[in-house]
Design a protein around this motif. Structure first.
Motif, mmCIF file in Angstrom:
data_model
loop_
_atom_site.group_PDB
_atom_site.id
_atom_site.type_symbol
_atom_site.label_atom_id
_atom_site.label_comp_id
_atom_site.label_asym_id
_atom_site.label_seq_id
_atom_site.Cartn_x
_atom_site.Cartn_y
_atom_site.Cartn_z
ATOM 1 N N ILE A 299 -4.397 -6.975 -6.026
ATOM 2 C CA ILE A 299 -3.901 -5.981 -5.061
ATOM 3 C C ILE A 299 -4.935 -4.943 -4.647
ATOM 4 O O ILE A 299 -4.781 -4.306 -3.623
ATOM 5 N N ARG A 300 -5.976 -4.740 -5.462
ATOM 6 C CA ARG A 300 -6.999 -3.770 -5.086
ATOM 7 C C ARG A 300 -8.364 -4.433 -5.100
ATOM 8 O O ARG A 300 -8.701 -5.101 -6.071
ATOM 9 N N ASP A 301 -9.154 -4.218 -4.021
ATOM 10 C CA ASP A 301 -10.491 -4.820 -3.964
ATOM 11 C C ASP A 301 -11.437 -4.124 -4.935
ATOM 12 O O ASP A 301 -11.359 -2.923 -5.092
ATOM 13 N N LYS B 98 -2.673 11.852 -5.709
ATOM 14 C CA LYS B 98 -1.871 11.127 -4.714
ATOM 15 C C LYS B 98 -0.850 12.038 -4.042
ATOM 16 O O LYS B 98 -0.563 11.897 -2.857
ATOM 17 N N GLU C 197 0.822 -1.218 0.000
ATOM 18 C CA GLU C 197 0.000 0.000 0.000
ATOM 19 C C GLU C 197 0.854 1.266 0.000
ATOM 20 O O GLU C 197 0.447 2.299 -0.516
ATOM 21 N N ARG D 80 -10.299 4.496 1.554
ATOM 22 C CA ARG D 80 -9.399 3.708 0.704
ATOM 23 C C ARG D 80 -9.650 3.952 -0.782
ATOM 24 O O ARG D 80 -8.740 3.836 -1.593
ATOM 25 N N CYS E 132 -7.831 7.106 -1.615
ATOM 26 C CA CYS E 132 -6.376 6.911 -1.632
ATOM 27 C C CYS E 132 -5.912 5.876 -2.649
ATOM 28 O O CYS E 132 -4.789 5.381 -2.559
ATOM 29 N N LEU F 231 1.238 1.817 -3.529
ATOM 30 C CA LEU F 231 -0.005 2.104 -4.263
ATOM 31 C C LEU F 231 -0.546 3.500 -3.978
ATOM 32 O O LEU F 231 -1.198 4.095 -4.834
ATOM 33 N N VAL F 232 -0.312 4.026 -2.780
ATOM 34 C CA VAL F 232 -0.815 5.378 -2.500
ATOM 35 C C VAL F 232 0.113 6.445 -3.097
ATOM 36 O O VAL F 232 -0.271 7.596 -3.193
ATOM 37 N N SER F 233 1.312 6.037 -3.481
ATOM 38 C CA SER F 233 2.281 7.021 -3.958
ATOM 39 C C SER F 233 2.069 7.328 -5.440
ATOM 40 O O SER F 233 1.451 6.539 -6.153
ATOM 41 N N PRO F 234 2.590 8.465 -5.883
ATOM 42 C CA PRO F 234 2.349 8.861 -7.284
ATOM 43 C C PRO F 234 3.256 8.175 -8.299
ATOM 44 O O PRO F 234 3.160 8.470 -9.481
ATOM 45 N N LEU G 122 -6.623 2.770 -3.012
ATOM 46 C CA LEU G 122 -6.360 1.419 -2.522
ATOM 47 C C LEU G 122 -7.528 0.476 -2.802
ATOM 48 O O LEU G 122 -7.384 -0.742 -2.734
ATOM 49 N N VAL G 123 -8.685 1.063 -3.064
ATOM 50 C CA VAL G 123 -9.859 0.276 -3.429
ATOM 51 C C VAL G 123 -10.444 0.914 -4.684
ATOM 52 O O VAL G 123 -10.423 2.132 -4.844
#
Ligand SMILES: Nc1ncnc2c1ncn2[C@@H]1O[C@H](COP(=O)(O)OP(=O)(O)OP(=O)(O)O)[C@@H](O)[C@H]1O
Ligand SMILES: [Mg+2]
Lengths: 257, 311
Positions: free
Chosen positions: A255-257, B76, A94, B48, B51, A97-100, B53-54
């Protein structure tokens, strides 16, 4: 895409991966050293002395390139699959994933980590091989390019495996059921000219055969196949696997729901 | 421009469960918002999605004017997030975790090290910088995630239960820390189950329940909705008989404890006037429960009543 940002992010992943490999050297560096030494002792020395000449070289010399390639392949794959699946499992994927940083950077960073570990172990196994036998370097460019490209192929395959993996068992399935058999059948220990026609033909569908033979050609100057096919095969795999990892990552598969 | 605009955001998970049923939320730049709601309401899901993530099912998200669908990098870059669950590599050290995170945002190592020092220092983790993170206490792990969320100095900080499991002293110091960075211009969105925390920190509040926003207003406005409050009075002397507080609903909970309902018509001033007249001396006074807690329960319950009527 911000190039500078992605360069720094790429360097960060690679640095992190290399430090990881060195930190857990007992798991990453020592096992291949032991296994490959055993191969040289048992197959090269004990059995090899009875086998005699293969492909115009002593059996020890004949198998050395294959064993080096085998260790590069296994370690490139193993590094990416365990590190990336570990990040998934531990949740720290994560952080990426949150990073640009772009998806390509995430892929390339892990590939680079896998390639570095593969080449590091490959170099170590080469040194071990040299303590058993003499190896020349007939075609350096072919040797280095093919080992590098093969390493990239398996690092990418490891990345895709990690994306799909849901539990630790899943990262052992492909190595156990696909990579290891293909490696053993990929002409590491024998020249395919020894095989009956049908199995010679079947072997040609095994991509590892091309990698091992091209690498052996680079070192010894002997090969069962046309070297240009080897480049076509590895480059095709690189394009296919990179595209696949890119699409899967973009879709968030695994990796992402 | 707003710090965050969520439009008709809906999410149905792969298993068919709909966690968000089209929520709307607008967060002003510089604001301090709380997102409240019972367990499973959809708070974490919403965060999420914002961000990356979802994956959302439908709807639109804009952060500082950038659309998440078309400009994910810019979005982001603006957000820092503290997740509800620990999600760093517990085998790595706090310093490495921070410096690597900075690297993912394209921050040079030398600058990252300076910032790591600053934020680990502010969050009282500098002494722990080289420890294996697994060995940190729960509260330290949370603070590490706060430092990590700030390493790229985002304009919008999203905190998913940042003080869960944190002791009172540290919680207060974290509140001070959040207030401080908010005062310095960082927009903050926070989820919490400690309503006292929301009341203390936030100027705006949205309440989400079963994937829908059932209230979205200023904190003061919400508290004003609370028309009645129950106070508990501790008395200096024992009461021997009914005190006869005309106009108030009250009950004696013990010989020197009185519980009194104060509403719009009968304010607290009236109450004390009466008590003086009756010569009842009050030694201490407190709210029976947190005011926001009462409101929260009422809002969530009233919605349940409505849905029960319909079903
Ligand atoms: N990956 C998932 N797959 C299926 N359902 C999920 C998934 N993640 C969350 N949910 C469901 O979505 C709903 C909302 O969950 P969410 O974590 O957003 O709640 P929350 O408001 O953050 O709750 P809490 O206060 O307990 O943290 C829950 O019913 C949860 O079970
Ligand atoms: Mg939650």
């Amino acid at each position: 895409m911000n190039l500078n940002l992605n360069m720094i992010a790429f360097y960060t992943i690679v640095r992190k991966e290399v430090i990881r490999v060195l930190r857990i050297w007992i798991q990453t560096i020592v096992p291949p050293a032991i296994t490959m030494t055993l191969y040289f002792v048992i197959f090269g020395n004990l059995i090899g002395s009875r086998v005699g000449v293969m492909g115009g070289y002593s059996y020890m010399q004949f198998i050395a390139p294959g064993i080096i390639m085998m260790s590069v392949i296994t370690n490139s794959y193993g590094n990416v699959v365990s590190s990336f699946f570990g990040a998934k499992y531990g949740g720290h994927i994560e952080e990426m994933l949150v990073s640009p940083m772009s998806n390509a950077t995430i892929i390339l960073g892990h590939i680079a980590g896998g390639v570095l570990r593969g080449l590091l172990v490959g170099a170590m196994v080469t040194i071990i091989a040299l303590s058993f036998t003499k190896l020349e370097l007939k075609h350096p460019l072919i040797t280095f390019s093919i080992v590098f490209l093969s390493s990239v192929v398996f690092a990418m395959a490891g990345f895709i495996n990690a994306l799909y993996a849901k539990k630790f068992d899943d990262i052992a399935i492909i190595p156990t059921f696909i990579i290891t058999p293909l490696t053993y059948l990929g002409g590491v220990f024998y020249s395919i000219n020894l095989l009956p026609d049908f199995w010679q033909f079947a072997s040609k569908f095994n991509p590892i055969l091309y990698m091992v033979n091209a690498f052996r050609y680079g070192i010894l100057g002997t090969s069962d196949i046309d070297i240009s096919y080897a480049y076509i095969v590895v480059c095709a795999f690189i394009v296919i696997l990179f595209t696949l990892s890119f699409v899967l990552l973009k879709r968030g598969v695994g990796i992402r729901d | 421009m707003s710090a965050l605009i969520i439009k008709n955001l809906a999410k149905t998970y792969a298993n068919g469960f709909t966690a968000l049923k089209g929520i709307n939320l607008k967060v002003d730049v510089g604001g301090f918002y709380s997102l409240l709601g019972p367990n499973g309401a959809g708070k974490t899901t919403a965060i999420r999605i914002v961000c990356s993530l979802v994956e959302k099912s439908s709807g639109n998200i804009e952060v500082f004017g950038y659309n998440l669908a078309t400009h994910p990098e810019s979005v982001k870059m603006h957000i820092g997030m503290v997740p509800q669950e620990v999600n760093f590599n517990t085998f790595d050290t706090p310093l490495n975790i921070l410096v690597n995170q900075a690297g993912f945002y394209g921050i040079k190592r030398s600058i990252a090290l300076q910032r790591a020092k600053k934020y680990l220092g502010e969050l009282k983790l500098w002494d722990k910088r080289d420890d294996i993170s697994r060995t940190l206490s729960g509260g330290m792990k949370r603070r590490l995630m706060i430092a990590r969320a700030l390493i790229h100095e985002p304009e919008l900080l999203i905190l998913d239960e940042p003080t869960a499991g944190v002791d009172i002293e540290i919680r207060r110091s974290m509140w001070k820390f959040f207030k401080n960075i908010n005062a310095n211009g960082t927009t903050i969105i926070l989820t919490t189950h400690y309503l006292e925390e929301a009341e203390n920190l936030c100027r705006n509040v949205a309440i989400i329940d079963e994937g829908m926003i059932i209230e979205d207003t200023r904190m003061g406005e919400l508290l004003r909705q609370l028309k009645q409050e129950t106070f508990v009075l501790n008395l200096e002397n024992e009461l021997t008989e009914d005190p006869n507080l005309k106009g108030f609903t009250y009950s004696m909970m013990g010989e020197n404890v009185l519980e009194i309902l104060v509403d719009e018509d009968h304010g607290i001033n009236d109450l004390f006037e009466l008590l003086n007249k009756e010569n009842i001396k009050v030694s201490s006074l407190r709210n029976k429960s947190n005011r926001l807690e009462e409101l929260f329960m009422r809002l969530v319950d009233s919605k349940k009543d409505i849905s029960e009527e319909h079903s």
